[in-house]
Design an enzyme around this catalytic site. Structure first.
Site, short mmCIF file in Angstrom:
data_model
loop_
_atom_site.label_atom_id
_atom_site.label_comp_id
_atom_site.label_asym_id
_atom_site.label_seq_id
_atom_site.Cartn_x
_atom_site.Cartn_y
_atom_site.Cartn_z
N ARG A 76 0.84 -1.20 0.00
CA ARG A 76 0.00 0.00 0.00
C ARG A 76 0.88 1.26 0.00
O ARG A 76 2.01 1.23 0.49
CB ARG A 76 -0.95 0.01 1.19
CG ARG A 76 -0.29 0.26 2.51
CD ARG A 76 -1.30 0.48 3.62
NE ARG A 76 -1.62 -0.73 4.34
CZ ARG A 76 -2.09 -0.73 5.59
NH1 ARG A 76 -2.31 0.40 6.22
NH2 ARG A 76 -2.36 -1.86 6.19
N SER A 87 -8.47 1.78 8.84
CA SER A 87 -8.51 0.42 8.31
C SER A 87 -9.34 0.38 7.03
O SER A 87 -8.99 -0.34 6.08
CB SER A 87 -9.12 -0.52 9.36
OG SER A 87 -8.29 -0.63 10.49
N ARG A 165 -31.92 -1.45 40.15
CA ARG A 165 -30.81 -2.25 39.66
C ARG A 165 -31.24 -3.70 39.41
O ARG A 165 -31.70 -4.39 40.32
CB ARG A 165 -29.67 -2.23 40.68
CG ARG A 165 -28.44 -3.05 40.27
CD ARG A 165 -27.38 -3.01 41.35
NE ARG A 165 -26.80 -1.69 41.46
CZ ARG A 165 -25.70 -1.28 40.83
NH1 ARG A 165 -25.08 -2.13 40.00
NH2 ARG A 165 -25.24 -0.08 40.99
#
Length: 232
Positions: A76, A87, A165
């Site tokens: 590249r 990427s 919770r």
């Protein structure tokens, strides 16, 4: 009509630039007796699916080791090899080179810093995206963490109500991206400039697969785990 699995053209692209800053020459540094990138190339080579593997790099030393390990190499340009290069930019470049020669049905994108995957994982992920007729896939690990953020009014719970919770086993099933396996059809990358898009599949893996080798400590932990696994 969908192609039979045995006629699908599947390629794997492993980006591996030479300019790592945290750990010098990270991608070819020895880990448990062989260069880091060799672990990932070997996983692809030994998969049951027929996969052509390519390493995208700017570094001749990485290119040599990749070739010796059974991969083809796409060199590249410098413009796609700096610290700010994504990427996706490396994937676009590599796939454009491959598609000059042949049409591709699926691209497997692997990062060589994620060594805790197996050939069976790659095969399983490919079978899933093909069977579910999805456009892209990412590997994940189950997550049972209680997440918070700091908002304008202070700390806020994100994925649960802290005033009520729940037990972990009662929470909706959630997953964390582990960075180990991505698969996509070429149109996803070309049209969206993204590894993910369209109908997305999740491929669950074990918690160890979330280890990403980026520091000296990561190398030591990964080596201990790999050597321990080899001795079992």
């Amino acid at each position: 009509m969908d192609k039979p699995v045995q006629t699908l053209k599947i390629v794997c692209i492993i980006p591996a630039r030479g300019g790592s800053k945290g750990v010098l020459q990270k991608n070819i540094r020895p880990l448990a007796g062989k260069p880091l990138i060799t672990h990932t190339i070997g996983q692809v080579v030994h998969a049951q699916h027929d996969i052509d593997v390519y390493v995208s790099t700017d570094d001749p030393a990485i290119a040599d080791i990749a070739t010796q390990s059974g991969s083809r190499v796409i060199m590249r340009p410098e413009s796609l090899s700096g610290d700010t290069a994504t990427s996706e930019s490396a994937l676009v470049h590599a796939l454009s080179k491959i598609e000059q020669v042949e049409d591709v049905d699926y691209v497997v994108f692997l990062q060589c810093t994620s060594v805790f995957r197996s050939s069976a994982d790659i095969d399983g992920a490919l079978s899933l995206i093909i069977q579910e007729q999805c456009d892209s896939l990412l590997s994940v690990v189950p997550s049972h963490r209680f997440l918070w953020r700091v908002g304008d009014k202070g700390a806020e719970s994100i994925n649960y109500d802290f005033t009520n919770r729940p037990r972990r086993q009662d929470m909706d099933r959630q997953y964390q991206e582990n960075g180990s396996i991505y698969i996509f059809k070429p149109w996803v990358l070309s049209q969206l400039n993204n590894r993910l898009g369209g109908k997305i599949a999740l491929y669950p893996m074990d918690e160890r697969s979330a280890i990403d080798i980026d520091t000296e400590l990561d190398f030591k932990v990964a080596e201990l785990l790999l050597l321990h696994s080899a001795s079992e």
